[in-house]
Design an enzyme around this catalytic site. Sequence first.
Site, PDB file in Angstrom:
ATOM      1  N   THR A 124      26.452  -6.381   5.140  1.00  0.00           N
ATOM      2  CA  THR A 124      25.878  -7.367   6.064  1.00  0.00           C
ATOM      3  C   THR A 124      24.503  -6.925   6.565  1.00  0.00           C
ATOM      4  O   THR A 124      23.530  -7.680   6.461  1.00  0.00           O
ATOM      5  CB  THR A 124      26.808  -7.542   7.287  1.00  0.00           C
ATOM      6  OG1 THR A 124      28.154  -7.551   6.845  1.00  0.00           O
ATOM      7  CG2 THR A 124      26.513  -8.826   8.013  1.00  0.00           C
ATOM      8  N   ASP A 151      28.715  -2.435  13.565  1.00  0.00           N
ATOM      9  CA  ASP A 151      29.171  -3.227  12.422  1.00  0.00           C
ATOM     10  C   ASP A 151      28.343  -4.505  12.352  1.00  0.00           C
ATOM     11  O   ASP A 151      28.297  -5.283  13.308  1.00  0.00           O
ATOM     12  CB  ASP A 151      30.663  -3.550  12.584  1.00  0.00           C
ATOM     13  CG  ASP A 151      31.189  -4.361  11.415  1.00  0.00           C
ATOM     14  OD1 ASP A 151      30.939  -3.970  10.264  1.00  0.00           O
ATOM     15  OD2 ASP A 151      31.818  -5.405  11.653  1.00  0.00           O
TER      16      ASP A 151
END
Length: 530
Positions: free
Chosen positions: A92, A59
């Site tokens: 991101t 992530d």
Amino acid sequence: MSSVKMLNQDAEHAKRFVALAMNINAAKGLQEVMKSNLGPKGTLKMLVGGAGDIKLTKDGKTLLHEMQIQNPTAALIARTATAQDDICGDGTTSTVIFIGELLKQAERHLAEGVHPRVICDGFDIAKVEAAKFLDNFKVKNGDIDRETLDCVSKTALRTKLHEELADHIGNVCVDAVLCINDKEAEVPIDLFMVEIMHMQHKSDLSSRLVKGLVLDHGGRHPDMPKALKNCHVMVLNVDLEYTKSEVTSNFFYSSADQREKLVESERKVTDDKVRQIIEFKRGVCGEGESFVVINQKGIDPLSLDMLAKAGILGLRRCKRRNMERLAKACGSEAMNSTDGLTKSCLGWAGTVYEETLGEEKYTFVEDCRNPHSCTILVKGPNKHTIDQIKDAVRDGLRAVKNAIEDDALVPGAGSLEVALSLYLKDHSKKVAGRAKLGVQAYAEALLVIPKTLASNAGHDTMDALITVQDEHVNGIVAGLDLATGGACAPEDIGVFDNLRVKKQMIQSAGVIASQLLLVDEIMRAGIAAG
């Protein structure tokens, strides 16, 4: 001697080309770190803490937040990317890779003597054109159906979890957002109404949605019922125990009788409240119905005993954040007094039961009528798995919420980047002067997303990219099929991205890249000795 050195002999500084090289190298370095994590075929990173604790994740936000980044330029890019996650919930890694590639493409022109300002002007033109193109490229205007929302959540979650688990958690996230989305009230979707509770128990595929609430505590009296059906739920914010007065006060007595009367009168205040609840329960509960009291404040042992004898399940010290969720889930009102209680202030739950796991107790409030609050119960065999699912759940919820609020989606699998790149290359021919170099650099940098997706899936980068570009030249919206390395139709295989994520990425990456290119001096002032 530079002007900074004249002001402070201990100052560290880097002049124009050195400063540019530092910024570009920092962006390229961060890009190389994050590149291998992009997409469903991306690899994992192992983060090791100072105490030896280990975290496995891919992530982007977690990596950038937990990594110790010391380079100021890399830290600036990391903050931009994590801000993107805070706003949109995704994108991101893409933002970091795109910023790095923009600076890499700009470096080629800078080496040939092109001024940074010219390239930045080209970036600005490209951003404006990209925003216009995105509005025409988006799909699914109007109400988005359940099947499409499933596709959105699965696309977001497959980049963070293995495919089977991502599909399972994706369905849970869609159900959760649809549960709290009150269309009649026409209020914004409040993800705070979704409680994320975890239990270290069974396997990760045992995670499920509870259309009600799961509380991380149980009854505090051994004689209280452990499972109830057809429950009237009362939510209270009342002290059912002795409380000290808010002001300093004293009571003076001269005999034991006076002291006994004082204790009785103090006890009577609490007992009267409990008796009111018990009388109220007898009045509203019919045959086969039961009564549950959930109190934000304390319930003392004597009061618990009275409630247990009346067959009432009493839960004390309920977390403040759960009070509003309980009211939304059960349809009850949080009462601040036991006076004037009416049936309309009660909620309803089909089942309320207690589950014990080791030393922990959990209370499930389920089968509520028309709930507008719910709980995602995350299960897993170990802490690492639970943390990974919890991070993914937050992103999945945001992806579904964004899709509902935007009322539009963007085809995924790198199709937007390839289409936009071809459009900008064509548009650069109409741009006068050297600014077209910036537009071309922007168009070339966009291709880093499909290239990285192909590379992480083990395919030849150029072959995969050319195959997809050929489809777009023929007027077909195509993305990259990670299984074969060929072209595919994203809409047919259900791969969609959020509109606002792509819009934010295109906007923020261009702004940060422009600002870093225009830095002509980096200064770090030291403290003068003595």
